[in-house]
Design an enzyme around this catalytic site. Structure first.
Site, PDB file in Angstrom:
ATOM      1  N   GLY A 118       0.779  -1.228   0.000  1.00 26.39           N
ATOM      2  CA  GLY A 118       0.000   0.000   0.000  1.00 26.39           C
ATOM      3  C   GLY A 118       0.810   1.276   0.000  1.00 26.39           C
ATOM      4  O   GLY A 118       0.284   2.341  -0.340  1.00 26.39           O
ATOM      5  N   SER A 167       0.234  -7.048   1.381  1.00 27.60           N
ATOM      6  CA  SER A 167      -0.761  -6.141   1.933  1.00 27.60           C
ATOM      7  C   SER A 167      -1.825  -5.836   0.871  1.00 27.60           C
ATOM      8  O   SER A 167      -2.430  -6.763   0.338  1.00 27.60           O
ATOM      9  CB  SER A 167      -0.081  -4.880   2.471  1.00 27.60           C
ATOM     10  OG  SER A 167      -0.901  -4.219   3.391  1.00 27.60           O
ATOM     11  N   GLU A 213       0.551 -11.640   3.454  1.00 29.32           N
ATOM     12  CA  GLU A 213      -0.112 -10.844   4.484  1.00 29.32           C
ATOM     13  C   GLU A 213      -1.246  -9.987   3.922  1.00 29.32           C
ATOM     14  O   GLU A 213      -1.184  -8.759   3.879  1.00 29.32           O
ATOM     15  CB  GLU A 213       0.913 -10.015   5.266  1.00 29.32           C
ATOM     16  CG  GLU A 213       1.926 -10.920   5.968  1.00 29.32           C
ATOM     17  CD  GLU A 213       2.776 -10.248   7.010  1.00 29.32           C
ATOM     18  OE1 GLU A 213       3.221 -10.939   7.932  1.00 29.32           O
ATOM     19  OE2 GLU A 213       3.009  -9.025   6.900  1.00 29.32           O
ATOM     20  N   TYR A 235      -7.146   3.830   1.281  1.00 30.05           N
ATOM     21  CA  TYR A 235      -7.026   2.372   1.347  1.00 30.05           C
ATOM     22  C   TYR A 235      -7.701   1.690   2.546  1.00 30.05           C
ATOM     23  O   TYR A 235      -8.444   0.720   2.354  1.00 30.05           O
ATOM     24  CB  TYR A 235      -5.544   1.976   1.337  1.00 30.05           C
ATOM     25  CG  TYR A 235      -4.873   1.992  -0.015  1.00 30.05           C
ATOM     26  CD1 TYR A 235      -4.363   0.821  -0.571  1.00 30.05           C
ATOM     27  CD2 TYR A 235      -4.722   3.167  -0.741  1.00 30.05           C
ATOM     28  CE1 TYR A 235      -3.727   0.822  -1.803  1.00 30.05           C
ATOM     29  CE2 TYR A 235      -4.092   3.181  -1.975  1.00 30.05           C
ATOM     30  CZ  TYR A 235      -3.594   2.005  -2.501  1.00 30.05           C
ATOM     31  OH  TYR A 235      -2.967   2.006  -3.728  1.00 30.05           O
ATOM     32  N   HIS A 243       6.511  -7.461   7.359  1.00 32.91           N
ATOM     33  CA  HIS A 243       5.596  -7.015   6.311  1.00 32.91           C
ATOM     34  C   HIS A 243       6.287  -6.654   5.001  1.00 32.91           C
ATOM     35  O   HIS A 243       5.634  -6.586   3.959  1.00 32.91           O
ATOM     36  CB  HIS A 243       4.813  -5.804   6.820  1.00 32.91           C
ATOM     37  CG  HIS A 243       3.469  -5.620   6.183  1.00 32.91           C
ATOM     38  ND1 HIS A 243       2.553  -6.646   6.035  1.00 32.91           N
ATOM     39  CD2 HIS A 243       2.873  -4.511   5.660  1.00 32.91           C
ATOM     40  CE1 HIS A 243       1.458  -6.181   5.458  1.00 32.91           C
ATOM     41  NE2 HIS A 243       1.629  -4.892   5.209  1.00 32.91           N
TER      42      HIS A 243
END
Length: 265
Positions: free
Chosen positions: A35, A105, A129, A189, A243
């Site tokens: 993102g 993500s 994830e 988002y 992440h």
């Protein structure tokens, strides 16, 4: 000798002026940013993958970083399906018929949307994830002012990197771009991405999927990924880091992408 990196821009019919990079030759691999939207995070692993017999393509996401010239609707009320449609458009223009696709993500939400909505364009999907619900600290982030968002998200992202030295080493230009991206991400988002995750049984078996979560992350944050993958008998494993494994552990990340993609050639 490492293959040369192409860096260029391309305007697609949806009005997005994409900044993109390509390296290598062979079967196509598309690396979809998370993102935060900046493909510089793939800089190191991209060369490793490109040197392993693949043509690697990545890009800054619509409205983000060097793809900031884009209609507002492309970075507002964002869903995985919306991003998947944009990515198919840029794949068309770049002549990419079928690719192995990675995403983390919201990029992982996009991978699942591509696998479900455009299976003819996906050789295999590699989601990492997938956000299926927002943690408490993101519930009302869209109500914060831009300066607060930039400050708080810079700290959160650095912590979620699981390798602060590597995160800092992205350099001042990247972090300057990210300061603006944090704001567009926060406003466009979190309210819409989690609910868009294509995680129904009918979505998950059109093309091969290999799922991952970060080994260094708190189990509860993305535990629903484990539940869904287990329910659907989809392979799921951990990658080093949390992440952003492509930043924290670029060699291990590249090895995973290469080995996973080769299973489906």
């Amino acid at each position: 000798m490492a293959p040369e990196r192409l860096r260029s821009t391309i305007l697609t019919k949806d009005g997005i002026n994409w900044y993109y990079e390509q390296e290598g030759s062979g079967p196509d691999v598309v690396l979809i940013p998370d993102g935060l939207g900046d493909c510089q995070m793939f800089d190191k692993p991209m060369s490793i993958i490109g040197s392993s017999g693949f043509k690697v393509t990545t890009f800054d996401m619509p409205g983000m970083s060097r793809s900031s010239s884009a209609p507002p609707e492309t970075y507002q009320d964002v869903t995985g399906q919306k991003l998947a449609n944009y990515i198919v458009t840029v794949m068309d223009q770049l002549g990419i018929k079928t690719a192995s696709v990675w995403g983390c993500s919201s990029g992982a939400s996009t991978v699942l949307a591509l696998c479900s909505g455009f299976p003819e364009r996906v050789r295999n999907g590699m989601p990492h994830e997938v956000p299926t619900a927002n943690p408490e600290n993101l519930q009302n982030i869209h109500d914060a002012d831009p300066a607060t968002i930039s400050r708080d998200m810079a700290a959160v992202s650095r912590a979620m990197s699981a390798n602060e030295e590597a995160w800092d080493a992205l350099g001042p230009e990247v972090h300057e771009r990210l300061r603006d991206n944090y704001v567009r991400w926060a406003y466009g988002y979190p309210r819409t991405i989690p609910g868009s995750a294509a995680t129904k049984t009918e979505d998950l078996h059109k093309v091969p999927i290999d799922w991952t979560v970060g080994a260094a992350g708190p189990t509860q944050v993305f535990f629903e990924n484990v539940v869904i993958a287990t329910r659907e008998s989809i392979p799921i494993k951990t990658l080093p880091g949390f992440h952003f494994p492509y930043v924290s552990h670029p060699e291990a990340f590249a090895k995973y992408v290469v080995e996973t993609t080769r299973k489906y050639l």
